[in-house]
Design a protein around this motif. Structure first.
Motif, PDB file in Angstrom:
ATOM      1  N   GLU A   1      35.312   8.188  85.425  1.00  0.00           N
ATOM      2  CA  GLU A   1      34.546   7.509  84.257  1.00  0.00           C
ATOM      3  C   GLU A   1      35.417   7.495  83.022  1.00  0.00           C
ATOM      4  O   GLU A   1      36.225   8.066  82.688  1.00  0.00           O
ATOM      5  CB  GLU A   1      33.332   8.423  84.000  1.00  0.00           C
ATOM      6  N   LEU A   2      34.886   6.453  82.044  1.00  0.00           N
ATOM      7  CA  LEU A   2      35.439   6.171  80.712  1.00  0.00           C
ATOM      8  C   LEU A   2      35.089   6.960  79.834  1.00  0.00           C
ATOM      9  O   LEU A   2      33.908   7.723  79.720  1.00  0.00           O
ATOM     10  CB  LEU A   2      34.907   4.867  80.227  1.00  0.00           C
TER      11      LEU A   2
ATOM     12  N   VAL B   1      35.286  13.178  85.332  1.00  0.00           N
ATOM     13  CA  VAL B   1      34.116  13.914  84.496  1.00  0.00           C
ATOM     14  C   VAL B   1      32.941  13.559  85.090  1.00  0.00           C
ATOM     15  O   VAL B   1      31.720  14.228  85.110  1.00  0.00           O
ATOM     16  CB  VAL B   1      34.079  13.190  83.173  1.00  0.00           C
ATOM     17  N   GLY B   2      32.527  12.821  86.293  1.00  0.00           N
ATOM     18  CA  GLY B   2      31.416  12.428  86.623  1.00  0.00           C
ATOM     19  C   GLY B   2      30.927  12.916  87.989  1.00  0.00           C
ATOM     20  O   GLY B   2      32.094  13.325  88.976  1.00  0.00           O
ATOM     21  N   ASP B   3      29.780  12.763  88.589  1.00  0.00           N
ATOM     22  CA  ASP B   3      29.204  12.970  90.020  1.00  0.00           C
ATOM     23  C   ASP B   3      28.386  12.163  90.334  1.00  0.00           C
ATOM     24  O   ASP B   3      27.750  11.279  89.477  1.00  0.00           O
ATOM     25  CB  ASP B   3      28.613  14.497  90.071  1.00  0.00           C
TER      26      ASP B   3
ATOM     27  N   ASP C   1      26.360   8.480  83.609  1.00  0.00           N
ATOM     28  CA  ASP C   1      27.363   7.698  82.857  1.00  0.00           C
ATOM     29  C   ASP C   1      27.600   8.146  81.629  1.00  0.00           C
ATOM     30  O   ASP C   1      28.319   7.432  80.531  1.00  0.00           O
ATOM     31  CB  ASP C   1      27.764   6.280  83.371  1.00  0.00           C
ATOM     32  N   GLY C   2      26.497   8.921  80.900  1.00  0.00           N
ATOM     33  CA  GLY C   2      26.401   9.043  79.564  1.00  0.00           C
ATOM     34  C   GLY C   2      25.505   8.351  78.989  1.00  0.00           C
ATOM     35  O   GLY C   2      25.165   8.583  77.939  1.00  0.00           O
ATOM     36  N   LEU C   3      25.462   7.094  79.421  1.00  0.00           N
ATOM     37  CA  LEU C   3      24.300   6.143  78.964  1.00  0.00           C
ATOM     38  C   LEU C   3      22.835   6.416  79.592  1.00  0.00           C
ATOM     39  O   LEU C   3      21.995   5.670  79.317  1.00  0.00           O
ATOM     40  CB  LEU C   3      24.704   4.776  78.908  1.00  0.00           C
ATOM     41  N   GLY C   4      23.082   7.109  80.649  1.00  0.00           N
ATOM     42  CA  GLY C   4      21.742   7.311  81.534  1.00  0.00           C
ATOM     43  C   GLY C   4      22.227   7.422  83.119  1.00  0.00           C
ATOM     44  O   GLY C   4      23.522   7.061  83.436  1.00  0.00           O
TER      45      GLY C   4
ATOM     46  N   ASN D   1      29.400  -4.916  70.993  1.00  0.00           N
ATOM     47  CA  ASN D   1      30.632  -4.514  70.300  1.00  0.00           C
ATOM     48  C   ASN D   1      31.132  -3.072  70.677  1.00  0.00           C
ATOM     49  O   ASN D   1      32.241  -2.810  70.740  1.00  0.00           O
ATOM     50  CB  ASN D   1      30.523  -4.907  69.081  1.00  0.00           C
ATOM     51  N   THR D   2      30.118  -2.167  70.385  1.00  0.00           N
ATOM     52  CA  THR D   2      30.215  -0.725  70.259  1.00  0.00           C
ATOM     53  C   THR D   2      29.360  -0.130  71.355  1.00  0.00           C
ATOM     54  O   THR D   2      28.304  -0.504  71.612  1.00  0.00           O
ATOM     55  CB  THR D   2      30.033  -0.192  68.954  1.00  0.00           C
ATOM     56  N   ARG D   3      29.628   1.144  71.680  1.00  0.00           N
ATOM     57  CA  ARG D   3      28.875   2.068  72.175  1.00  0.00           C
ATOM     58  C   ARG D   3      27.429   2.322  71.877  1.00  0.00           C
ATOM     59  O   ARG D   3      26.351   2.252  72.251  1.00  0.00           O
ATOM     60  CB  ARG D   3      29.288   3.484  72.738  1.00  0.00           C
ATOM     61  N   LEU D   4      27.418   2.501  70.279  1.00  0.00           N
ATOM     62  CA  LEU D   4      26.270   2.748  69.527  1.00  0.00           C
ATOM     63  C   LEU D   4      25.331   1.370  69.705  1.00  0.00           C
ATOM     64  O   LEU D   4      23.958   1.397  69.912  1.00  0.00           O
ATOM     65  CB  LEU D   4      26.403   3.085  68.288  1.00  0.00           C
ATOM     66  N   ASP D   5      25.944   0.213  69.838  1.00  0.00           N
ATOM     67  CA  ASP D   5      25.016  -0.991  69.782  1.00  0.00           C
ATOM     68  C   ASP D   5      24.570  -0.943  71.132  1.00  0.00           C
ATOM     69  O   ASP D   5      23.366  -1.379  71.315  1.00  0.00           O
ATOM     70  CB  ASP D   5      26.091  -2.282  69.656  1.00  0.00           C
ATOM     71  N   GLN D   6      25.229  -0.872  72.130  1.00  0.00           N
ATOM     72  CA  GLN D   6      24.824  -0.733  73.579  1.00  0.00           C
ATOM     73  C   GLN D   6      23.539   0.234  73.676  1.00  0.00           C
ATOM     74  O   GLN D   6      22.621  -0.144  74.366  1.00  0.00           O
ATOM     75  CB  GLN D   6      25.932  -0.083  74.468  1.00  0.00           C
ATOM     76  N   ILE D   7      23.566   1.382  73.250  1.00  0.00           N
ATOM     77  CA  ILE D   7      22.629   2.265  73.194  1.00  0.00           C
ATOM     78  C   ILE D   7      21.071   1.589  72.398  1.00  0.00           C
ATOM     79  O   ILE D   7      20.084   1.873  72.876  1.00  0.00           O
ATOM     80  CB  ILE D   7      22.788   3.797  72.465  1.00  0.00           C
TER      81      ILE D   7
END
Length: 777
Positions: free
Chosen positions: A564-565, A615-617, A654-657, A745-751
């Protein structure tokens, strides 16, 4: 050295434990499999005679589905991709009428192992995938879907393996000539021709074939962009995308049997020459195409030349109380592509928009991927069981050179300057594998079993622009398969196997890619290790009469060390540029300011450099149903039907859910029939395909993809025992591919769902008609 000693010790230890094996006996081949094997020596004459062919019922203890070319032949597939779209669980994420990266069980193509005659072959995909639409259908004898691997197969097959078995001189007798032409939606006509023949030569059997077919796909795309879902309209893009080219292939097979020995030599060569031409117009109005609404004109041309060839030699000989196999192969993939993109932009602040620039980018791609493989294997009876052990060696060398030149015009009306100054990025990836294995098979009454152990070792060397990284990893891969022949018609199968997936090449090469994910950058990680998975398959199969088969299979995969990223921790190039602009503005207002001056800007990055890490499963599971049978029980022996349906699902965090594996189709459905009309030597049939929607989520972008239904039909007329004429129609429902893009644009924007852009895109290609004349001799 320690890994090699471990491999040797593993072989010795397991061999010692197998000497008390349970009794076994030779299991007679199923009546259906016998029937289907026998007809292969009748080459294409069986097609001329109008005999319907169904899925083979194999003798493999491991779960394997086998389809002869004649299963697909009535619909005149052009490529292996056209064939695979009809079999269970194979999905594609291609453009309309394109079937390139096969996605077994809906997973990324890199999770599916593609074999030719049981050997791995290199492909151009950065994810290690092989584009199956590069192999013409004419050279294929059968397609095997291996749902769960055995110890004598490479373990990098989390989703399973697809084995493309080429025509064998030993099983093919006779020859045929095929001539045809395809007419596309815009009126373009492309010819196709093939010749295949076999005969005795040098004390053995020789088969040779050559084919050439035109490839063409005119597509129309429409994109509508908004600032957010339901938000303000931004722009509209209309694009024509035409792929025009030719595939030329040649294949040879020579087989000779000696006393207690068999020698087989084979070769395959495929060349693809293709030009992809895109023309795009962008407007600031949802419907108008007037000059005063024009924002940009973009033209892109890719000239592509790709060469695939594979050579293989195999010797089977009776020795040392058993059967020894020695084989070697060499495969090469060459890709030389020249891509040129030119864009004229217009300033939307003026009415009508005024000229705002003319720029171009030329990218030269030179890729060569070589694989050398050797196998030394021995099979023998041990007590009443059968022991198979050996070692596989694979050497891969992948060289990639990217040259990029950017130019722009100074004034309106000027031509672009020549593409002369190219920035070069060169990378080399070398991998060396030594994989010993041990496998034992046996039978006790109605119970057949197979168990094995494979130990895979990989040494990799990665070089990018003069820098070098080394990485070694290994995996112990046990497998076990059990088949219970409940009755002559019914059997249950259970498989357990551990598999791996090797890292994508673009994730391994530490090349810095600016703005790869929204405002976020990316750099590869040469120390990545492979993913690994434990998998279970449970299946039931029932024979219907002499030719029909119905089966159901349930599968589960538990994937560990998922790649994962991850945030590399450094601010992105965009964040640094924004900070520099902020500092410059502050200094204009405060010329004597220093970093200690109150109010001096502080770097607070909201976009970063990302990399890849284990890092993922994840979990993958589903149910697969397939049916292939004549309707003899209903008094219609000349009517054959086929149906397969696969329900597919998965889970990843993936960290975003929680999400599914990226781009996994929710289901795959194929259904169709063939009707023979013996009284007038004719046949007709219909095939219907539907693939469920798929979703993808990475940093900065989320994509939803859906496809319309695909309907195909054919009608044929046979003349005597040697001639046939077929008319086929593809994409008769004029299916669309539709994609929805959520961009941030950013991960925070995506959340927080703060959009950079929301885009709706649709693509359409049109119907294709093909007329084919075949003469068998």
């Amino acid at each position: 050295m320690k890994k090699n000693l471990l491999a040797l010790g593993l072989l010795q230890a397991i061999a010692a434990t197998t000497l008390a094996a349970t009794p076994t006996q030779s299991h007679a081949q199923d009546a259906v499999a016998t029937t289907n094997t026998a007809v292969t020596t009748e080459m294409e004459r069986m097609v001329v005679n109008g005999q319907i062919v169904y899925r083979n019922r194999t003798d493999d203890i491991a779960p394997v589905l086998s389809y002869d070319l004649e299963f697909f032949q009535r619909f005149e597939p052009r490529t292996v991709g056209d064939m695979l779209k009809r079999v269970p669980s194979v999905a594609f994420l291609s453009d309309v009428l394109e079937y390139d990266g096969a996605r077994l069980r809906g997973l990324d193509a890199s999770y599916t192992q593609i074999l030719i005659n049981g050997k791995k072959v290199p492909g151009g995909g950065e994810d290690r995938s092989f584009y199956v639409d590069r192999i013409p259908a004419e050279v294929v004898e059968r397609i095997e879907i291996v749902r769960s691997p055995s110890a004598n197969r490479s373990g990098d097959a989390v989703a399973g393996a697809i084995n493309i078995v080429l025509r064998d001189a030993y099983e093919f007798d006779g020859g045929y000539v095929r001539l045809g032409a395809s007419r596309f939606d815009d009126g373009e006509v492309k010819p196709a021709a093939a010749v295949v023949a076999s005969g005795d030569l040098g004390g053995g059997r020789l088969l040779g074939g050559i084919s050439r077919q035109g490839r063409y796909n005119p597509k129309q795309k429409l994109s509508l962009r908004y600032d957010a879902p339901g938000g303000e309209f931004q722009d509209r893009e209309e694009q024509s995308d035409t792929r025009d080219g030719d595939d030329t292939s040649a294949n040879l097979s020579w087989v000779r049997e000696f006393d207690g020995a068999k020698l087989a030599l084979s070769g395959l060569y495929v060349r693809t020459d293709r030009t992809e031409t895109e023309h795009s117009l962008e407007f600031n109005d949802p419907v108008s195409s007037a000059r005063e609404n024009l924002l940009s004109i973009n033209d892109q041309v890719e000239d592509i030349r790709q060469d695939n060839f594979a050579l293989k030699a195999e010797l089977d000989v009776d020795m040392a109380g058993g059967r020894t196999r020695i084989d070697g192969s060499f495969s090469r993939y060459d890709d030389d592509t020249v891509s040129t993109e030119q864009e004229t932009g217009f300033d939307d602040d003026d009415t009508p928009p005024s000229w705002d620039g003319f720029e171009g980018v030329r990218t030269l791609t030179a890729l060569r991927d070589d694989e050398v493989a050797f196998t030394l294997a021995h099979q023998r009876d041990v007590g009443a069981a059968k022991l198979d052990f050996g070692v596989d060696y694979t050497g891969k060398d992948r060289d990639l050179a990217l040259r990029v030149s950017e130019v722009e015009a100074e004034e309106e009306g000027e031509l672009l300057p020549p593409y002369e100054d190219f920035d070069l990025t060169a990378s080399t990836i070398e991998e060396r594998r030594i994989d010993p294995y041990l496998m034992l098979t046996g039978q006790s009454g109605n119970l057949e079993w197979e168990t094995g152990l494979r130990y895979e070792t990989t040494r990799s060397d990665i070089r990018v622009d003069g820098e070098q990284w080394d990485n070694d990893y290994s995996a112990l891969l046990p497998s076990a398969h059990l088949r219970w022949n409940v009755t002559d018609a019914d059997r249950l199968s259970l498989s357990l196997a551990r598999t791996v997936r090797r890292p994508d090449f673009n994730y391994l090469a530490p090349v810095f890619l600016e703005g790869e994910y929204g405002d976020n950058d990316f750099i590869g990680n040469p120390l990545l290790e492979q993913e690994n998975a434990w998998g279970v398959d449970l299946g039931f199969e029932h024979r219907l009469g002499r030719q029909g088969v119905v089966g159901v299979n349930v599968f589960y995969r538990d994937v560990k060390d998922l790649i994962e990223l991850v945030n590399h921790g450094e601010p992105s190039a965009t964040a640094l540029e924004d900070f520099e602009d902020e500092v410059e503005d502050f200094l204009e207002d405060n010329p004597d300011a220093t970093p200690d001056t109150p109010g001096y800007p502080v770097l607070e990055a909201d976009s970063f450099v990302y990399s890849a890490a284990n890092v993922g499963d994840g979990k993958v599971y589903g149910v697969e149903l397939d049916l292939s049978t004549p309707l003899t029980a209903f008094g219609m022996p000349d009517t054959g039907v086929f149906l397969n349906y696969s329900w597919l699902d998965s889970k990843v965090d993936d960290g975003l859910g929680e999400r599914r594996f990226n781009n996994q189709a929710r289901y795959v459905l194929n259904v169709g029939f063939i009707q023979d009309l013996e009284s007038i030597n004719s046949s007709f049939g219909i095939s219907y395909r539907r693939q469920g929607g798929a979703e993808s989520r990475v940093i900065g972008e989320e994509v939803e993809t859906t496809y319309g239904a695909d309907l195909e039909a054919f009608v044929e007329k046979r003349f005597g025992e040697s001639w046939s004429v077929r008319l086929t129609g593809n994409n008769l429902l004029d299916a669309k591919k539709q994609e929805t893009f959520h961009k941030f644009n950013t991960r925070l924007d995506q959340i927080e769902r703060s959009y950079d852009e929301f885009e709706l895109e649709s693509e359409q290609s049109g119907r294709v008609y093909q007329l084919v004349v075949r003469y068998a001799f």
